[in-house]
Design a protein around this motif. Sequence first.
Motif, mmCIF file in Angstrom:
data_model
loop_
_atom_site.group_PDB
_atom_site.id
_atom_site.type_symbol
_atom_site.label_atom_id
_atom_site.label_comp_id
_atom_site.label_asym_id
_atom_site.label_seq_id
_atom_site.Cartn_x
_atom_site.Cartn_y
_atom_site.Cartn_z
ATOM 1 N N THR A 181 0.924 -1.378 0.024
ATOM 2 C CA THR A 181 0.018 0.066 0.029
ATOM 3 C C THR A 181 0.740 1.356 0.013
ATOM 4 O O THR A 181 0.382 2.608 0.033
ATOM 5 C CB THR A 181 -0.872 0.078 1.112
ATOM 6 O OG1 THR A 181 -0.130 0.053 2.510
ATOM 7 C CG2 THR A 181 -1.944 -1.060 1.186
ATOM 8 N N ASP A 182 2.295 1.111 -0.239
ATOM 9 C CA ASP A 182 2.963 2.232 -0.140
ATOM 10 C C ASP A 182 2.905 2.771 -1.556
ATOM 11 O O ASP A 182 3.327 2.092 -2.454
ATOM 12 C CB ASP A 182 4.318 1.675 0.402
ATOM 13 C CG ASP A 182 5.464 2.631 0.221
ATOM 14 O OD1 ASP A 182 5.938 2.986 -0.663
ATOM 15 O OD2 ASP A 182 5.365 3.645 1.146
ATOM 16 N N SER A 183 2.768 4.073 -1.511
ATOM 17 C CA SER A 183 2.898 4.834 -2.919
ATOM 18 C C SER A 183 3.851 4.682 -3.774
ATOM 19 O O SER A 183 4.029 4.713 -4.875
ATOM 20 C CB SER A 183 2.336 6.075 -2.795
ATOM 21 O OG SER A 183 3.369 7.015 -1.883
ATOM 22 N N TRP A 191 4.646 1.284 -5.010
ATOM 23 C CA TRP A 191 3.664 1.002 -6.246
ATOM 24 C C TRP A 191 4.428 1.679 -7.616
ATOM 25 O O TRP A 191 4.439 0.765 -8.555
ATOM 26 C CB TRP A 191 2.479 1.520 -6.193
ATOM 27 C CG TRP A 191 1.460 1.347 -7.083
ATOM 28 C CD1 TRP A 191 0.511 0.156 -7.172
ATOM 29 C CD2 TRP A 191 1.172 1.983 -8.241
ATOM 30 N NE1 TRP A 191 -0.099 0.166 -8.625
ATOM 31 C CE2 TRP A 191 0.220 1.163 -9.244
ATOM 32 C CE3 TRP A 191 1.822 3.248 -8.822
ATOM 33 C CZ2 TRP A 191 -0.204 1.758 -10.614
ATOM 34 C CZ3 TRP A 191 1.429 3.606 -10.239
ATOM 35 C CH2 TRP A 191 0.353 2.864 -10.968
ATOM 36 N N GLN A 238 -4.807 -1.110 -9.072
ATOM 37 C CA GLN A 238 -5.054 0.362 -8.828
ATOM 38 C C GLN A 238 -4.012 1.209 -7.851
ATOM 39 O O GLN A 238 -3.644 0.541 -7.003
ATOM 40 C CB GLN A 238 -6.432 0.634 -8.300
ATOM 41 C CG GLN A 238 -7.481 0.488 -9.304
ATOM 42 C CD GLN A 238 -7.463 1.741 -10.423
ATOM 43 O OE1 GLN A 238 -7.106 1.207 -11.409
ATOM 44 N NE2 GLN A 238 -7.419 2.668 -10.105
ATOM 45 N N PRO A 283 -2.490 2.971 -5.101
ATOM 46 C CA PRO A 283 -2.920 3.146 -3.601
ATOM 47 C C PRO A 283 -2.855 4.587 -3.267
ATOM 48 O O PRO A 283 -2.441 5.569 -4.137
ATOM 49 C CB PRO A 283 -1.782 2.455 -2.807
ATOM 50 C CG PRO A 283 -0.736 2.704 -3.663
ATOM 51 C CD PRO A 283 -1.160 2.309 -4.969
ATOM 52 N N GLN A 284 -3.605 4.930 -1.987
ATOM 53 C CA GLN A 284 -3.565 6.398 -1.766
ATOM 54 C C GLN A 284 -2.108 6.739 -1.412
ATOM 55 O O GLN A 284 -1.216 6.202 -0.850
ATOM 56 C CB GLN A 284 -4.264 6.359 -0.377
ATOM 57 C CG GLN A 284 -5.744 6.403 -0.553
ATOM 58 C CD GLN A 284 -6.759 6.741 0.891
ATOM 59 O OE1 GLN A 284 -6.216 6.618 1.547
ATOM 60 N NE2 GLN A 284 -7.591 7.022 0.598
ATOM 61 N N GLY A 285 -2.085 7.975 -1.909
ATOM 62 C CA GLY A 285 -0.642 8.632 -1.796
ATOM 63 C C GLY A 285 0.303 8.869 -2.949
ATOM 64 O O GLY A 285 1.164 9.435 -3.058
ATOM 65 N N PRO A 310 -1.414 12.627 -7.832
ATOM 66 C CA PRO A 310 -2.665 12.609 -8.749
ATOM 67 C C PRO A 310 -2.445 12.524 -10.150
ATOM 68 O O PRO A 310 -3.346 11.972 -10.854
ATOM 69 C CB PRO A 310 -3.302 13.972 -8.321
ATOM 70 C CG PRO A 310 -2.800 14.184 -6.838
ATOM 71 C CD PRO A 310 -1.318 13.674 -7.140
ATOM 72 N N VAL A 325 -2.262 8.956 -11.053
ATOM 73 C CA VAL A 325 -3.536 8.291 -10.961
ATOM 74 C C VAL A 325 -4.506 8.517 -12.113
ATOM 75 O O VAL A 325 -5.011 7.582 -12.874
ATOM 76 C CB VAL A 325 -4.283 8.561 -9.607
ATOM 77 C CG1 VAL A 325 -5.529 7.971 -9.622
ATOM 78 C CG2 VAL A 325 -3.466 8.188 -8.191
ATOM 79 N N GLU A 326 -4.256 9.771 -12.381
ATOM 80 C CA GLU A 326 -5.240 10.256 -13.524
ATOM 81 C C GLU A 326 -4.541 9.590 -14.757
ATOM 82 O O GLU A 326 -5.395 9.056 -15.956
ATOM 83 C CB GLU A 326 -4.957 11.467 -13.710
ATOM 84 C CG GLU A 326 -5.742 12.232 -15.002
ATOM 85 C CD GLU A 326 -5.588 13.827 -15.213
ATOM 86 O OE1 GLU A 326 -6.017 14.377 -16.161
ATOM 87 O OE2 GLU A 326 -4.806 14.402 -14.090
ATOM 88 N N ASP A 385 -5.910 5.677 -14.834
ATOM 89 C CA ASP A 385 -7.159 5.611 -15.462
ATOM 90 C C ASP A 385 -7.390 6.109 -16.806
ATOM 91 O O ASP A 385 -8.263 5.398 -17.450
ATOM 92 C CB ASP A 385 -7.974 6.651 -14.274
ATOM 93 C CG ASP A 385 -8.006 6.385 -12.995
ATOM 94 O OD1 ASP A 385 -7.576 4.921 -12.652
ATOM 95 O OD2 ASP A 385 -8.242 7.001 -12.004
#
Length: 770
Positions: free
Chosen positions: A39-41, A44, A69, A71-73, A76, A79-80, A83
Amino acid sequence: MRVRARLGRLGLAIGVAFGLGACATAYSQQAAAPVATSTDSNAWSSNLWRLARTSDIKDLGPLLDSAGQPPQGVAPDIVESVDRLRRHMAMREDERRARLPELEDEMKEILAEAPTDNETSKALRAAVELQLLSSDKKAFLERAEIRGLIDRADRAAREAEARGDWLMSRELFVRLHALLEEAGTYKHDVNRLGQRLAMLMLYVPDRFWEMRNARLLAAGEDGLPPYNPAGNDFHDKLRSINETMILTALLRSRQHVEGVGMNQIVLGGLGSLKTMVTTRDLSSAFPALGDEASRDAMLKTIDAEIANVGDARTMLDIAQVRSMLARLTRANDDTTKIDRTALLHEFGQGLMSPLDDFSAIIWPDELRRFQRNTQGRLVGIGVSIEFDASSKIRVVTPLDGTPAQRAGIRPGDIIKKVDGVGTFGMSLDQAVDLITGPANTQVVITIERPGATSDTTEDQDYLITRAVIDIKTVKGWKRNGPHEDDWDWFIDQDRGIGYVRLTQFTDTTTSEFDRAITSMKSKGLGGLILDLRFNPGGLLDQAVSIVQRFVDVQGGHIVMMSNGNGTISNPEFTDPDRATLAKTPVIVLVNENSASASEIVSGALRYYGRQGDIDCLVLGERSFGKGSVQNVWELTPTAMMKLTIQYYMLPDKRIIHRKPGSESWGVEPDLSVSMLPSQTTDALTIRRNADIDNGDPANKPRPRKQPKLPADEQPIVESQRTKRSQEAEMSSNPTDLLEKGIDLQLETAVLLLKSRASEGHAEHAAMGDR
């Protein structure tokens, strides 16, 4: 060879290997495990890059599936990007799935009745595209309706050749070859019909025009513009051809890398003469070919020579070949009366056919074009030209700092005449040959422009002095000024991701590249995309020096040469003193039109990336497989010859070149990312528009029409006309390549380098904490 679709004059090679998460692609469970559970950004982002670079995952879909997907952190923008890439992959698959039933219905509708040759060709084209989109291409060929279509098309192609419908025959054979390219079943047929058409274009271009025009009309398309004979007299083109030229080429051919025997080479020349004598449409240039008795007598002589060579137990020598040419010349004088230079030309053309696709005689009329294409400069006025919607020759753009620009030539100008000769109906090659010429000579270009009112035009003559034109081969992300080297080099300035596209390798490529890198480093270069797609190659020393910029290993191999028996020679080495990018993460983009020198660069960088010596990933599709070394010799003062004498070998001792029957060739990407044919076409259109758009309104893209093509240049796969394609024609914004899901290869590269940049940022932060 793989299926290749020719799109216009770009010779665009399209090969599609579709697959998403459903692909049965194996990958390292050990490598994937940290991504699936962490879960470590930072982990990832780090593992996404490392998975792509070093794991057994070869396809984009499984790579993203294994990463999961973010993870949090995670930043952005990453992540964008993830997606968006997933959405664009889904769009690609939706488009593919929608296309499959359309093609099935089209093919079945045609095959439901007794189709004409033209309809059979359309059914073949649909079958080729279906094969490209199929997950199991071998099983596709075993379908009963496909086998039936192949048999029907085979009969139709041979019947068309027998009745002299050369264009139809060639078209059918080309599409049959596309379906069965791996087996090479129809390669000989394609080459033979290609010879016939080349002869028509050279000796009876007006008849060739008639055949093309009739073919277009029969297909329900608009006819060609009127035939223009400018520069088409074969007597002028062949005037300096002589026997010395042919015999010298024959002697040189004994140095071919595969050691092809003299007898086999001579049989190629005799076969070419037989093709010439049986091409009845040549009779308008050589009237005696229209007489059946004369034609049969000449064929009897040729067949006798073929039998003698085939039965010979020893290798022919030059004296015997000279005697053979004398016998053929006497027989020709008594029968078909073909011009002697034409007879020698076709015999010489045929001599090269048993060798390989890249060995050739460079004839007097081809010499200037050959020199223009193999050097990083040309002599001319400095314009890029195309056909407009009315088949007029239009200026795309005058190159910066060239005689054309200084004279006042503008984008969109119609070139109406060259030295008083009208250009309407010319091919682009005809126009280029007239416009170019020796340095410091003058040419008058008559330009047509809109007049004072919307329904009028005005003509203006420009007297322009030809000069040496330097061709820029290093291009960036977006034009930001009027000069050819005014580029925004960053595809993502915030993360320092640079973009460099090498269009070929000329003697100025490395110096241009170094200037681009210096500019990027001054603004914070953190990662680089090196785009080698559609790069046909060029100078070896420039390919070597580009590799040297990335690899700081002392004395490592970059490329070697291997002869037919495996002897290795002429190794080229890395040089740490030149490795200005050794610490810079790089993604190299390749596709099926990355050839020769570009394969040396991508192959060497992939090798050192897999070794862990550099931070490099090769992404895209398998490259072309042209790794042959050609020597160029002068045959006479007006002709040259290029001959394959060795093969290029990568540092892992693997040969790039695709030999007949081989299953391994070219450079396999570390990560395979496929694109639909329509996506590739749209990406090329936008990239082309962006390359000439420097902010000047006159350079804005305008609707274009592809030139009408002869049968051997017709697309095997037709890209669908979609709303996206129409938008692409009018777009000069390269950002559309990413935001509209057009260039999935480039989009993937940007995401991976963003991840690598994020990892690098975390590493620097950790070092700072210590």
